[in-house]
Structures are given as structure tokens and as C-alpha cells.
Design a protein around this motif. Structure first.
Motif, PDB file in Angstrom:
ATOM      1  N   GLN A 241      -2.231  53.162  24.792  1.00 53.71           N
ATOM      2  CA  GLN A 241      -3.303  52.345  25.422  1.00 53.71           C
ATOM      3  C   GLN A 241      -4.221  52.488  25.904  1.00 53.71           C
ATOM      4  O   GLN A 241      -3.188  52.293  27.032  1.00 53.71           O
ATOM      5  N   ASP A 242      -4.586  52.069  26.257  1.00 51.99           N
ATOM      6  CA  ASP A 242      -5.785  52.797  26.929  1.00 51.99           C
ATOM      7  C   ASP A 242      -5.807  51.455  27.768  1.00 51.99           C
ATOM      8  O   ASP A 242      -5.671  50.500  27.341  1.00 51.99           O
ATOM      9  N   PRO A 243      -5.667  51.350  29.524  1.00 48.55           N
ATOM     10  CA  PRO A 243      -5.496  50.350  30.257  1.00 48.55           C
ATOM     11  C   PRO A 243      -6.547  49.755  30.948  1.00 48.55           C
ATOM     12  O   PRO A 243      -7.675  50.143  30.702  1.00 48.55           O
ATOM     13  N   LYS A 244      -6.804  48.566  30.953  1.00 48.88           N
ATOM     14  CA  LYS A 244      -7.735  47.843  31.105  1.00 48.88           C
ATOM     15  C   LYS A 244      -7.419  46.587  32.480  1.00 48.88           C
ATOM     16  O   LYS A 244      -6.619  46.363  32.774  1.00 48.88           O
ATOM     17  N   PHE A 245      -8.547  46.998  33.379  1.00 49.56           N
ATOM     18  CA  PHE A 245      -8.487  46.161  34.214  1.00 49.56           C
ATOM     19  C   PHE A 245     -10.480  45.164  34.737  1.00 49.56           C
ATOM     20  O   PHE A 245     -11.008  45.013  34.707  1.00 49.56           O
ATOM     21  N   ILE A 246      -9.018  44.110  34.076  1.00 47.27           N
ATOM     22  CA  ILE A 246      -9.530  42.683  33.180  1.00 47.27           C
ATOM     23  C   ILE A 246     -10.482  41.294  35.309  1.00 47.27           C
ATOM     24  O   ILE A 246      -9.591  41.993  35.505  1.00 47.27           O
ATOM     25  N   GLY A 268      -2.632  38.605  37.937  1.00 43.26           N
ATOM     26  CA  GLY A 268      -1.396  37.999  37.210  1.00 43.26           C
ATOM     27  C   GLY A 268      -1.130  39.936  36.574  1.00 43.26           C
ATOM     28  O   GLY A 268      -1.947  40.769  36.161  1.00 43.26           O
ATOM     29  N   LYS A 269       0.275  39.828  37.154  1.00 45.09           N
ATOM     30  CA  LYS A 269       1.092  41.302  36.920  1.00 45.09           C
ATOM     31  C   LYS A 269       0.767  40.831  35.607  1.00 45.09           C
ATOM     32  O   LYS A 269       1.322  39.983  34.347  1.00 45.09           O
ATOM     33  N   SER A 270       0.281  42.017  34.522  1.00 49.72           N
ATOM     34  CA  SER A 270       0.088  42.352  32.750  1.00 49.72           C
ATOM     35  C   SER A 270       0.376  43.850  32.492  1.00 49.72           C
ATOM     36  O   SER A 270      -0.250  44.303  31.431  1.00 49.72           O
ATOM     37  N   ILE A 271       2.247  43.802  32.480  1.00 52.85           N
ATOM     38  CA  ILE A 271       2.396  44.714  31.619  1.00 52.85           C
ATOM     39  C   ILE A 271       2.633  44.179  30.555  1.00 52.85           C
ATOM     40  O   ILE A 271       3.518  43.586  30.196  1.00 52.85           O
ATOM     41  N   CYS A 323      -1.902  47.068  31.304  1.00 55.00           N
ATOM     42  CA  CYS A 323      -1.424  48.200  30.706  1.00 55.00           C
ATOM     43  C   CYS A 323      -0.088  48.450  30.398  1.00 55.00           C
ATOM     44  O   CYS A 323       0.970  47.380  30.402  1.00 55.00           O
ATOM     45  N   GLU A 324       0.668  49.026  29.285  1.00 56.50           N
ATOM     46  CA  GLU A 324       2.318  49.441  29.077  1.00 56.50           C
ATOM     47  C   GLU A 324       2.740  50.327  30.209  1.00 56.50           C
ATOM     48  O   GLU A 324       2.238  51.397  30.726  1.00 56.50           O
TER      49      GLU A 324
END
Length: 508
Positions: A241-246, A268-271, A323-324
Motif C-alpha cells: 500500500q502506497d504511503p500518503k502524507f495528508i 495524528g499517527k496514522s499507521i 502508511c502500513e
């Protein structure tokens, strides 16, 4: 779903929720009126069940007119009733009404509430009723849902003209609850359905619905690489899965010169799933790792509210490094060295300490490009925080004592349990690496929540900063209690909204 109406007591409906303070149990005029309607059965029930109107005590009677159910809900002493205790009481009463299989629940404005300002009272009623009626049913089949009972309507009655402040507070409370529910839904969704791209799509949808109050920018992998986000991309490199910096930006609609308008950044941590990477988690510890994006979910819930109601006079930014953390031949290895956006090198000794790596680039980006006056990061960061505080309490760290104090006071008003932990700088020496600037875990023999906060602090230079470790309360595995629902529960949404709305808005 919820409405505020003028009605003479007792009104009529399916279930009446009547709140009663301990000191008024024996001489309350309206309680006597209800007892007369039941021909004394209510007072007999009170006596039989030894009901004393203590906090969260309940007793109910069925099959009476003009209601099918009357529920007495104890508040304890009137002096102990706060915004937080009231919203929890309302939520529990709504939930209890469902167990009675009532189709609707009715509340009356009562004297026990008069010491709470009308706007705050309405807000508490709105949050409590909405969260008490929250359910995550998305993946339940038709047969399962047939057996589940849900309220169709909640009424709040008042015997005189409805004050504008009460009405506005109720609407704002319902809106805050929608933000909490947005966050809750995201956390409850399985990792098979929520990836970085879904968070990016929701951020875009929120911006599109805001009538240009909110803008969004999604930085893709190539741009993140160009900016030097080696820590964030290191976490992401094991996943397909491609990371996204939102990036989200809320621009206030009013510019009152009296306002001390600030630039506030929420990180916000977004793993979206954390397997631990090559430092693989044991199976039992991996089961709930869909929740490792709770910080990002909280930020999106807050922006959902901002999109509908531009309540904040401040410029607000949201940063979600999404990201994952997965296992593959391309995964980051223990011992690898990554370079963060601010140029610091990090020796990665444990790939399961990945959240701080993603946050390092997020807070570095915020400092370099956003330049906020205030930055709050919210993250399911350490099991060590749960060891210290348990599952109900978030840990708070920061570099400004007055800001920490202010936020803790706000959290207390909102009923969110938070506790300051020390940013004990002597422990920073345990983060020093022999071959890089830092290592991502400390061999301190304890204090893991502190050293994780100290690691993030290495990437904060000038900004007034608060770090909230929500590892414990982010996902409740016990039955719902008050506004804290089972599963994802929107932790942090109400407190941060309070800060954004009321943070020292005027010049002295």
C-alpha cells in the motif's frame, strides 16, 4: 433523531428518563407527580430496590401511562453534577432505554442542571445522547441486526421558551459527537478496508464538503522522498500500500483584530495496520493493530466538525503520515539507518517502534513548512503508557508547563482522563546511537513512554508542543460506559475542539 421541544411535564412518549439528585429524592415535586401517575408503584419500587439516587443508580417501572417506561436516574449530589458526569449519565440512560426495547427516550430540562451554563448544558446533552445511541453496525448481517434494538428518536423537553444558548449548545454537541463517531468508525473498520488511500479520500471528501473553509494536499511517495522523509518512508517500505502524507488546512472565516489568532497544527499517527514489521508482534498483540491510526482518525473527526461549523478563530492544520508497517522482502530491517526530514539520522533497532519514526518526519515537516504556534501530536505510541496509567488514561508530555496545565483543565471539563508524565531529559542519553544521531528505542530498563516522547521532542525545536499518548483509551474492550463506547471512541476529539474554540481568544 433528536429534537428540543416545549412541553408541560410529564409529557408523553415511550421511555421517560427522569434525573434526580440525592438530596431531592424525598421532596421532589415532579417525582411525586410521577408517583401519583403510577398510583404509588414508583415509590414502592424505590423502596424495594433501596434506590437512593446515588451517582449512576437506576430504577425503572414499566407499563404506565403516559409512558411505557419511567426510568429514575440518580445523579448523586447536585453539587457533583458536571458537564462530564451529565453527558455520561445521558449516554447511559439512552443505552438503558434500548435494553427496555423502547422506541424513543424523553428527557426534561431540570433544576439539577441550572448551575451549568446553557450552551455547555446543551452541548453535554447533545454529546451524551448521540454517543449513547452510537453503534458500529456496518459489517453485521440482516439477521443479526433484526435482533438488535435501536432507538429511533430522542426528545428533550423544556417547560418554558427554549433559550437560544441551549439550542445552539445542543446542535454543537451533536456535531462534536458526529466528529467522535467519524473517528470511532475509522478505528472500528478492519485494516482490510482502511488503507492510507482511504484516509486520503476521506480527507478530500471533508475538504470538498467545507465550502472552501478547508483545503487538502496529499503528498505521494515520490514527493515525500524528495522532501527527505526517510523515517516515514522507511516504515512504509514493507507494504504494497502506497504511503500518503495528508495535509489539511482550515482557514477561519472571521478575522477579528481583537483575537489572538494562532496557527495550530494537529499531528495524528496514522499507521493503518501495524504488524511490527520484521520485529514482528506476537499474534495476540497484533489483533487490534487496525487501531494504530487512532491519532489520525481523531484529527479527521475534528476536521469533520470544522467543515460543518467554522467555530475556531484559529488557522488549524492537520498532518497525517499514513502508511502500513508490514513484513516483506522490502521491509526495513533492525539495524538500518534512516534520515529524517530535518537531517537527523536514526538507527532503527526495533521496527515495531515505528510510530515515532513517522511522527518524526510529520513534526519536522510542520516545523519547517507550517511553522505553527502550537503543535499537538496524538498517537497510540507505547504499551509503556498503558503500564503506567492503565487503559482509561492518556499520558501527556510537553515542553510548556502552562500549556500542559491549560489542556489538562480542558480535558477535565470534557471528561477525558489525561495525566501529565515527565519529559525527563536525563533519559535522552539512552536514545544516543554509536553510529547515528539517534536510535529509535532506548535501553533504559523502563520509562518507555518517556523515552518515546523524548524521541519526538528531538524533532521539535521552537514550537509550543504537546504529545498525547492514547495507547490505552484509543480502543475500549470493555462494555460502553457513558460517552466512552466499546471499540473506537473518538478519544481526544472533544478536548481538542474545546481548545480550538476557546484557547485565549482575546487580547488582555
Amino acid at each position: 433523531m433528536m429534537n428540543l421541544e416545549v412541553k408541560n411535564f410529564p409529557g408523553k412518549g415511550d421511555a421517560l428518563i427522569y434525573f434526580i439528585a440525592k438530596e431531592k429524592l424525598k421532596n421532589d415535586a415532579k417525582l411525586k407527580q410521577l408517583d401519583a401517575l403510577t398510583k404509588g408503584a414508583l415509590s414502592q419500587k424505590i423502596k424495594l430496590h433501596l434506590f437512593e439516587a446515588g451517582a449512576d443508580e437506576m430504577v425503572s417501572i414499566e407499563m404506565v401511562s403516559p409512558y411505557k417506561h419511567i426510568v429514575l436516574y440518580g445523579l448523586g449530589k447536585t453539587s457533583s453534577v458536571t458537564q462530564a458526569t451529565l453527558r455520561n449519565a445521558v449516554a447511559n440512560a439512552v443505552r438503558f432505554s434500548e435494553t427496555l426495547r423502547a422506541s424513543s427516550a424523553t428527557f426534561f430540562y431540570q433544576e439539577e442542571f441550572k448551575h451549568i451554563p446553557l450552551f455547555d448544558l446543551g452541548k453535554s446533552l447533545g454529546i451524551g445522547a448521540s454517543m449513547g445511541n452510537y453503534h458500529f453496525d456496518k459489517f453485521k448481517g440482516k439477521e443479526t441486526l433484526k435482533k438488535a434494538h435501536r432507538l429511533s428518536h430522542i426528545c428533550i423537553y423544556i417547560e418554558k421558551a427554549i433559550p437560544k444558548e441551549l439550542q445552539e449548545g445542543l446542535a454543537f454537541g451533536e456535531l462534536i459527537a458526529k466528529g467522535m463517531q467519524t473517528a470511532s468508525n475509522l478505528v472500528n473498520e478492519p485494516a482490510s478496508h482502511i488503507h492510507p488511500i482511504e484516509l486520503a479520500e476521506l480527507a478530500t471528501k471533508i475538504a470538498d464538503s467545507s465550502k472552501e473553509k478547508i483545503s487538502v494536499q496529499i503528498l505521494e511517495k515520490a514527493e515525500c522522498k524528495k522532501l527527505g522523509m526517510g523515517a516515514f518512508l522507511g516504515v512504509a517500505q514493507g507494504s504494497i500500500q502506497d504511503p500518503k502524507f495528508i495535509l489539511l488546512k482550515y482557514s477561519p472565516t472571521t478575522h477579528d483584530k481583537r483575537l489572538k489568532a494562532k496557527k495550530i497544527c494537529l499531528v495524528g499517527k496514522s499507521i493503518t495496520f501495524d504488524s511490527g514489521g520484521l520485529s514482528l508482534k506476537p499474534p495476540g498483540s497484533m489483533e487490534d493493530m487496525k487501531t494504530d491510526m487512532t491519532g489520525g482518525a481523531t484529527v479527521l473527526g475534528i476536521f469533520q466538525v470544522l467543515a460543518t461549523n467554522p467555530f475556531s478563530p484559529h488557522e488549524v492544520w492537520g498532518v497525517l503520515p499514513a502508511c502500513e508497517n508490514m513484513v516483506s522482502g522490502g521491509s526495513m530491517r533492525p539495524g538500518d539507518i534512516v534520515t529524517a526530514l530535518n537531517g537527523k539520522t536514526i538507527e532503527v533497532l526495533n521496527t515495531d517502534a515505528e510510530g515515532r519514526l513517522a511522527l518524526a518526519d510529520a513534526v519536522s515537516y510542520a516545523e519547517k513548512y507550517i511553522k505553527p504556534d502550537i503543535m499537538i501530536d496524538i498517537a497510540t505510541l507505547t504499551g509503556a503508557c498503558m503500564v503506567a496509567l492503565g487503559k482509561d488514561i492518556s499520558g501527556i508530555f510537553g515542553n510548556d508547563k502552562s500549556f500542559i496545565k491549560q489542556f489538562l483543565e480542558i480535558a477535565k471539563i470534557e471528561g477525558e482522563e489525561m495525566w501529565e508524565l515527565p519529559l525527563y531529559k536525563p533519559y535522552a542519553k539512552f536514545l544516543k546511537s554509536d553510529i547515528a544521531d539517534l536510535k529509535n528505542i532506548a535501553n533504559a530498563g523502563g520509562g518507555g513512554a518517556i523515552t518515546a516522547a523524548l524521541f519526538i521532542a528531538e524533532f521539535v525545536n521552537k514550537t509550543k508542543w504537546l504529545h498525547i499518548d492514547i495507547a490505552g483509551p484509543s480502543f475500549r474492550d470493555k462494555p460502553s460506559n457513558g460517552v466512552v463506547v466499546k471499540g473506537g471512541n473518538g478519544v481526544g476529539v472533544a478536548s481538542i475542539i474545546n481548545l480550538l474554540k476557546n484557547s485565549k481568544p482575546y487580547n488582555p
